[in-house]
Motif scaffolding. Sequence first.
Motif: not given
Length: 280
Positions: A95-105, A139-142
């Motif tokens: 879904a389009p929108g802003d991402l704040k962080e990414i996390r690897l477990i 980081a904005t997904l369009r």
Amino acid sequence: MKFQLLLPLAVVAALAFTGCSEDNDAQNQAKLEVRLTDAPGDFSRVSLDVQQIEVHLKDEADPAGWEKLNFTPQTLNILDYVNGRSALLVSTDFAPGDLKEIRLILGSNNTVTARDGEVYTLKTPSGQTSGVKLKLDKATLRAGETYQLLLDFDVAKSIVERGNWKPGNDKKERYLLKPVVRLVAQEITGGIYGQVTPAAALPQVLAIRSSLTPADTFSTNADATGAYRLQGLPSGTYRLEYFPTTTAPTNQPAYHSAVRTGVVVVNNQLTNVPTVGLAD
């Protein structure tokens, strides 16, 4: 665990993660791709046990903002991905929108193999619980575009040898994993366009970057004039496949599928493909 983050981001162009858009709803989606690459270290193998990948969509303080990505848990030898090579971890519609962080477990099966062939366990106390978190800046997904997150893992800085360890001691105690990761985010804006005849064949067009496993596939349908355009494609060489979705009228040449190979896509450019005919 304290993680050293080498930011800010380089926001350059849009991204893709392995997936195929098969209907018009996909036109309202962005594509998200997560890749892993590596700066070499003085080891013969470094196996990273990645169990889960998540992105944060809301304010940092909101624990409900994390969303799991479509990722299959796997163990990667990250030394396989140096000198421009990268591992494709995720490719999905998003879904389009802003991402704040990414996390690897990370799981517990992280190891390092020394040059002499000895295998040592990598202790990752924080990586196994809260995960390796990396912040994103703007980081904005369009919709209709592809966005790539490249995790540049620095092996030499990430694997730390305990100063008091000696040969004969517990091998599990020799090395600690303290990930040093540079996060690069980029928009990917390459594309392909062309014309299919006859337009009455209502063709579907697939663009397949087959150098990846599994192949990275994008699709669209030609319009009423036979014109088509695929955008947000990562750089690379593609195979194009054309499929009529209807049959020819009586007493007219039958429609057939067609293939074009070696179509090169370069970021920030549109590649024109000569007209493709689907009738005998």
